[in-house]
Scaffold this active site. Structure first.
Site, mmCIF file in Angstrom:
data_model
loop_
_atom_site.group_PDB
_atom_site.id
_atom_site.type_symbol
_atom_site.label_atom_id
_atom_site.label_comp_id
_atom_site.label_asym_id
_atom_site.label_seq_id
_atom_site.Cartn_x
_atom_site.Cartn_y
_atom_site.Cartn_z
ATOM 1 N N PHE A 31 0.834 -1.201 0.000
ATOM 2 C CA PHE A 31 0.000 0.000 0.000
ATOM 3 C C PHE A 31 0.872 1.256 0.000
ATOM 4 O O PHE A 31 1.759 1.401 0.845
ATOM 5 C CB PHE A 31 -0.897 -0.022 1.242
ATOM 6 C CG PHE A 31 -1.891 1.098 1.322
ATOM 7 C CD1 PHE A 31 -2.946 1.180 0.432
ATOM 8 C CD2 PHE A 31 -1.780 2.069 2.306
ATOM 9 C CE1 PHE A 31 -3.869 2.210 0.510
ATOM 10 C CE2 PHE A 31 -2.698 3.102 2.405
ATOM 11 C CZ PHE A 31 -3.745 3.171 1.497
ATOM 12 N N SER A 99 3.732 -6.704 2.508
ATOM 13 C CA SER A 99 2.837 -5.855 3.289
ATOM 14 C C SER A 99 1.385 -6.044 2.847
ATOM 15 O O SER A 99 0.843 -7.141 2.945
ATOM 16 C CB SER A 99 3.292 -4.400 3.180
ATOM 17 O OG SER A 99 2.677 -3.592 4.136
ATOM 18 N N MET A 100 0.720 -4.986 2.326
ATOM 19 C CA MET A 100 -0.636 -5.175 1.807
ATOM 20 C C MET A 100 -0.657 -6.197 0.689
ATOM 21 O O MET A 100 -1.639 -6.931 0.525
ATOM 22 C CB MET A 100 -1.215 -3.859 1.302
ATOM 23 C CG MET A 100 -2.620 -4.018 0.694
ATOM 24 S SD MET A 100 -3.260 -2.577 -0.163
ATOM 25 C CE MET A 100 -2.330 -2.626 -1.696
ATOM 26 N N ASP A 200 10.653 -3.864 12.108
ATOM 27 C CA ASP A 200 9.714 -3.353 11.097
ATOM 28 C C ASP A 200 8.982 -2.172 11.718
ATOM 29 O O ASP A 200 8.283 -2.318 12.722
ATOM 30 C CB ASP A 200 8.731 -4.461 10.711
ATOM 31 C CG ASP A 200 7.770 -4.076 9.593
ATOM 32 O OD1 ASP A 200 7.460 -2.879 9.456
ATOM 33 O OD2 ASP A 200 7.311 -4.978 8.867
ATOM 34 N N HIS A 230 10.982 -2.727 6.954
ATOM 35 C CA HIS A 230 9.723 -3.213 6.381
ATOM 36 C C HIS A 230 9.836 -3.642 4.911
ATOM 37 O O HIS A 230 9.378 -4.713 4.540
ATOM 38 C CB HIS A 230 8.647 -2.136 6.516
ATOM 39 C CG HIS A 230 7.312 -2.557 5.996
ATOM 40 N ND1 HIS A 230 6.596 -3.603 6.556
ATOM 41 C CD2 HIS A 230 6.557 -2.096 4.954
ATOM 42 C CE1 HIS A 230 5.458 -3.757 5.894
ATOM 43 N NE2 HIS A 230 5.422 -2.862 4.919
#
Length: 258
Positions: A31, A99-100, A200, A230
């Protein structure tokens, strides 16, 4: 739901595609990020002979205002179409995400179990502990954006070419969908490889625990990343991610499964 925009695509955020062998790999960025975070991983897998797709999700790679006009269904729809494309030529498909992108990968596995043969997740996001993010469903009607989370990278000189702001209407859509993904985790049975950075600053450890305890996969591999933040796919542990992913595919999605 996506509105057509005329915003130019930022150089370096273009999608990546490579045709190869019977194993396809679909890679999804996160994202407010861009394909720049995934293309090196994609090129590595393509170099091993795999068929690879790295889409640019709607609203990404242009402006954060564009992203605020899109919703979860738009991002999922882009990956869904890419999965259909891969399945038309590949015997097996692995879906991977950062992530997303990890939550999108899980959603594809939940919704299309016969089309996803394995899942690889890097710092997946399905939950958040930050109080300000929990307030987003209300904040989205007051302010358009909050500070960005892009480029949480330990290695100097790396750039995922993400946004400096986080658009809140788009984020609110993401938070709503996380609930559905978490509820449906028991339907995930595919082999799963999950990477998690020890340090992260974007996604807390709760997502890792929720995913690993929630899925029904009998094959679950966890790899701790000790030298990345991250966006680990272009951080110090990138080569570890590339190598472990290749080995995981060879073991669990190789010709022996044909």
């Amino acid at each position: 739901m996506t509105s057509t925009t005329s915003s130019p695509v930022v150089p370096g955020t273009e999608p990546f595609s490579a045709d190869g062998g019977p194993v396809g790999v679909l890679l999804s960025h996160g994202f407010t990020g861009s394909p720049a975070s995934m293309v090196p991983w994609g090129r590595h897998l393509a170099g091993l002979g795999h068929t690879v797709r790295v889409p640019r999700l709607p609203g990404h790679g242009t402006t954060w205002q564009d992203l605020n006009t899109t919703r979860w269904q738009d991002w999922y729809g882009e990956l869904d179409a890419a999965l259909t494309d891969l399945r038309s030529t590949c015997a097996h498909v692995v879906v991977a995400g950062l992530s997303m992108g990890g939550s999108l990968a899980l959603s594809l596995a939940e919704q299309r179990p016969d089309d996803v043969d394995a899942i690889v997740l890097v710092n997946p996001a399905v939950n958040v502990a930050r109080l300000d993010v929990k307030l987003v469903p209300a904040l989205q009607w007051i302010v358009p954006a909050m500070p960005g989370v892009a480029n949480d990278i330990k290695k100097p000189g790396q750039d995922e070419i993400g946004y400096d702001k986080t658009p809140l209407k788009a984020l609110a859509s993401l938070l709503r969908t996380w609930k559905v993904i978490r509820t449906d985790l028991p339907s995930v049975t595919q082999p799963l490889l999950l990477f998690r950075s020890d340090d992260d600053h974007v996604v807390d450890a709760s997502s890792k625990d929720i995913v690993l305890s929630g899925v029904s996969s009998t094959i679950k591999e966890f790899v701790a990343l000790q030298n990345s933040y991250h966006v680990a796919t272009i951080d110090n542990d990138a080569q570890l991610i590339f190598d472990r992913t290749a080995a995981f595919i060879a073991e669990h999605v190789g010709a022996s499964r044909d």
